[in-house]
Design a protein around this motif. Structure first.
Motif, short mmCIF file in Angstrom:
data_model
loop_
_atom_site.label_atom_id
_atom_site.label_comp_id
_atom_site.label_asym_id
_atom_site.label_seq_id
_atom_site.Cartn_x
_atom_site.Cartn_y
_atom_site.Cartn_z
N SER A 150 86.05 -8.13 6.54
CA SER A 150 85.80 -6.81 7.12
C SER A 150 87.10 -6.06 7.36
CB SER A 150 85.03 -6.95 8.44
OG SER A 150 83.75 -7.49 8.20
N GLU A 151 88.11 -6.79 7.78
CA GLU A 151 89.42 -6.16 8.00
C GLU A 151 90.01 -5.70 6.67
OE1 GLU A 151 93.36 -6.96 10.64
OE2 GLU A 151 92.64 -8.65 9.46
N LYS A 152 89.86 -6.51 5.64
CA LYS A 152 90.43 -6.16 4.33
C LYS A 152 89.81 -4.91 3.73
CE LYS A 152 91.86 -10.82 3.22
NZ LYS A 152 91.56 -12.06 2.51
N VAL A 153 88.53 -4.65 4.04
CA VAL A 153 87.89 -3.46 3.50
C VAL A 153 87.95 -2.28 4.48
CG1 VAL A 153 86.35 -4.77 1.98
CG2 VAL A 153 85.56 -4.09 4.26
N GLY A 154 88.63 -2.47 5.60
CA GLY A 154 88.83 -1.38 6.54
C GLY A 154 87.72 -1.17 7.55
N ALA A 155 86.78 -2.12 7.64
CA ALA A 155 85.66 -1.97 8.56
C ALA A 155 85.97 -2.50 9.96
CB ALA A 155 84.43 -2.70 8.01
#
Length: 98
Positions: A65-70
């Protein structure tokens, strides 16, 4: 006033997951109803017959989720994953400086 509240999530079912996510959301939105930081501890006991911890899948999801900006991990600064009870107690003592 000296509040020493903590949320400790043990392995459980859908209800436990729901409650844990709800606490993390309230923490992220600063809506826990306290002026103090509340640590959230995930008790990541090993799954029987596996080398994986119970909450490993959720932590992997958070990383994705962090990697996709969420999600920003900084929003969950009070989150701690502990493999043992002793580790959790040590964390809480350090967190609350007792």
């Amino acid at each position: 006033e000296d509040d020493k509240t903590a949320f400790i999530a043990l392995p459980g079912g859908i209800g436990t997951l729901d409650e844990t996510i709800e606490i993390l959301v309230l923490q992220q939105l600063n809506k826990l109803g306290t002026n103090y930081e509340v640590p959230v501890i995930l008790m990541n006991y090993k799954v029987k017959g596996s080398d994986k911890g119970y909450w490993d899948g959720m932590m992997k999801w958070m990383d994705s989720s962090e990697k996709v900006g969420a999600l920003k991990k900084t929003e969950l600064s009070g989150l701690k994953v502990c493999d043992t009870n002793e580790e959790a107690v040590k964390f809480l003592k350090n967190f609350y400086k007792v």
